[in-house]
Design an enzyme around this catalytic site. Structure first.
Site, PDB file in Angstrom:
ATOM      1  N   LYS A   1     -12.512  -1.707   7.332  1.00 47.69           N
ATOM      2  CA  LYS A   1     -11.898  -2.652   8.266  1.00 47.69           C
ATOM      3  C   LYS A   1     -12.467  -2.417   9.674  1.00 47.69           C
ATOM      4  O   LYS A   1     -13.281  -3.210  10.140  1.00 47.69           O
ATOM      5  CB  LYS A   1     -10.374  -2.519   8.260  1.00 47.69           C
TER       6      LYS A   1
ATOM      7  N   TRP B   1       0.829  -1.207   0.000  1.00 45.61           N
ATOM      8  CA  TRP B   1       0.000   0.000   0.000  1.00 45.61           C
ATOM      9  C   TRP B   1       0.858   1.249   0.000  1.00 45.61           C
ATOM     10  O   TRP B   1       0.556   2.216  -0.696  1.00 45.61           O
ATOM     11  CB  TRP B   1      -0.976  -0.026   1.181  1.00 45.61           C
TER      12      TRP B   1
ATOM     13  N   ASP C   1      -1.790   6.821   6.539  1.00 46.43           N
ATOM     14  CA  ASP C   1      -2.858   5.946   6.061  1.00 46.43           C
ATOM     15  C   ASP C   1      -3.165   4.985   7.205  1.00 46.43           C
ATOM     16  O   ASP C   1      -2.386   4.080   7.506  1.00 46.43           O
ATOM     17  CB  ASP C   1      -2.381   5.187   4.823  1.00 46.43           C
TER      18      ASP C   1
END
Lengths: 377, 377
Positions: free
Chosen positions: B207, B112, B183
């Protein structure tokens, strides 16, 4: 689900009650919701399953299939579900379709097309080739000529204008080498449309297709799959999503399920042909009362009136009387069980949004209210 | 809601059952769902109300309030709910925070962060100031020094790495003139964090916060409200949303409701402190079995192991034996009621995602399964 008011919300907008029941069940448990005939092999909620697993894959494929079958997008076009609404498409279209030496061409029909134009101007050469600005956006302007489009990278139109209440009755025809791009957010699936004329079509789902947070984008593969502007961020290139079968990153999985359920409802109600007949009838009933009573002043000229958003003002000797009447109209309507009639904050007045899911019985009740209010006005 | 498997999905991920029940009710009727103590005055579904009306406004304000109260975002920070996931933030961050003569600095900790770096490189000068690439992303690298950051426009970190299973135990400290951008998609609200250290934090909701299709973005007002890069499309400027109180265009209204319900659940379970204790205990139980049995090879080095995503491989004399064991492990686990354990397609192996809503009883059952499998392996 008792006591539901008649919901005229411009979007997020009314959804069919059977759809709400089905998707509420799927929030609990996908298998027991028995979503499609073949069933989905998961005892989890639609909200908690991977977008790369088999259950969601089957939902995703089914949704794409319904866009072809029910909305009428030709089978050879790519169909994708993105995020960000029409507002993100306003920049993605010019970022992906601009071409050296060409000009992005737009028809200006109100607030949303103005936003699309503003984004294009930031990105490259842009020209407004037709506009109804001078008449207060009360109409759809004449289509641009082939000459107007001789250097066009594409022609962009907004098929229905929610704020001013105008609508294309037919998608315009363009020269074969000019892609037609349409923002269909507020009238997609409301009637049969010649969608094969489009290079790219897009629509925020929250009017006729489902909840907010999903954007349907479809189009010719040479436009969506092959355009690859290296200086544009990955997320803003159609090709990024096209190469990943639409699933570049996690999509709005729940929204896609609702969209599929809505399209099944449209299909089961007789498809876009039945929707078109019903929508025309619903709109005509309201416009007839408005035209028959001087206290109402419909905004759009008759031949370009929207079947989705009926916009009008209350008459008055001066602005104060107009404002007083409008405010009285809205509060009496609310008390009578009609919700969401306030016109867009930019223009005021009244707006009755009567998308696919708005029932004809609600229109009949509203027509009665309009007659009654006129009698007392 | 019977027969639920233990859901280890990496995202969209497991949600608490009471939350699923509440939001399923709100899909039917907002008032009867009795969503908050004060009630919401609407008999419509959350899916069909205007994002500008009073019912959604109260939901929206409540969600923002919970982000401060429960997640721990300081009260003076702006909180917004956007779309497009972390993937869209990968380009929005550099588009909004690049500064003439400065360099965007990144810590590289896996897939990511690599995507975030790639987007920044497209937009302007970018430097990787720390990386664990050489050791297969098995750790969090040492924090960059003040010298490394002398010309930094900002420093970007990924706090939890879902694919490699590593996690910052504490947010790094940076020089006062360098905004720290994080993030937080996969570990936000999982434990107390020093969020006041952040210039900007962002997190896809799917999530620990809710469903897919909502991105929480928060940060210092001088970064979100005042940065106004004229050449950046309106939709991609934080300021556009900030000026509109977060509601520039139609947000994912349903997703914001679910997020609020999830945060109320976190609060009622004892808040992020209780979550942190529980998450640490859950993770430790699994890592202990993995460490105690040679058939398992946990990927991350012990001090940087994630509490959210436990990643490991099955041991084997060669790749064929590994693959056979992995495949047997996954199919036996599935048959035993453990769902979503397959490692990310880019690395293979096994990944147990045990976000906030994953119950300790499920961890205990899984630990038993791990012991049993090791005994037979």
């Amino acid at each position: 689900m008792s006591k539901r008011p008649w919901n005229f919300s411009a979007g997020p907008a009314i959804l069919p009650e059977p759809v709400l029941e089905r998707v509420a069940a799927a929030v609990g448990n996908l298998r027991s919701a028995n979503f499609w005939n073949e069933g989905i092999e998961s005892d989890l909620s639609i909200l908690e399953i991977s977008h790369r697993g088999p259950a969601f894959s089957s939902i995703h494929e089914h949704a794409i299939d319904l866009v072809h079958e029910v909305v009428g997008v030709p089978r050879d076009r790519r169909v994708m579900f993105l995020q960000g609404g029409a507002s993100l498409q306003f920049c993605m279209v010019p970022m992906n379709l601009r071409r050296e030496g060409k000009v992005a061409c737009y028809v200006e029909t109100g607030a949303w097309s103005k936003k699309a134009i503003a984004e294009s101007e930031r990105i490259g050469p842009t020209r407004v080739v037709a506009s109804s600005k001078e008449t207060g956006f009360d109409r759809i302007p004449d289509a641009p000529s082939a000459e107007d489009l001789v250097d066009a990278a594409y022609l962009h139109v907004t098929t229905n204008n929610t704020i001013y209440g105008t609508e294309y009755r037919e998608l315009p025809e363009v020269p074969p080498d000019v892609p037609l791009v349409a923002d269909l957010s507020s009238d997609i699936a409301s009637r049969p449309m010649a969608l094969d004329r489009l290079g790219i079509g897009y629509a925020g789902a929250q009017k006729n297709l489902g909840p907010s947070g999903v954007t349907l984008v479809f189009g010719r593969r040479e436009l969506l799959d092959e355009s690859d502007p290296a200086d544009v961020p990955a997320y803003l290139r159609y090709r990024t999503f096209a190469k990943a079968g639409g699933l570049y990153n996690t999509p709005n999985t729940f929204g896609i399920l609702v969209l599929a359920a809505v399209l099944e409802w449209v299909r089961d109600e007789g498809g876009v042909c039945a929707m078109g007949e019903r929508n025309e009838r619903k709109a005509r009933k309201i416009y007839e009362v408005l035209d028959a009573n001087d206290v109402y002043e419909p905004h759009a000229r008759p031949e370009d009136r929207s079947w989705m958003n009926v916009t009008f003002r209350l008459a008055g000797a001066d602005e104060a009387e107009r404002a007083e009447r409008t405010s009285r109209f809205l509060s009496e309507a609310e008390a009578a069980g009609f919700s969401g009639l306030k016109g867009h904050r930019s223009v005021g007045g009244v707006r009755a949004s009567i998308y696919n899911a708005f029932p004809e019985a609600g229109v009949d009740a509203f027509v009665e209210f309009l007659r009654e209010f006129a009698r007392r006005a």
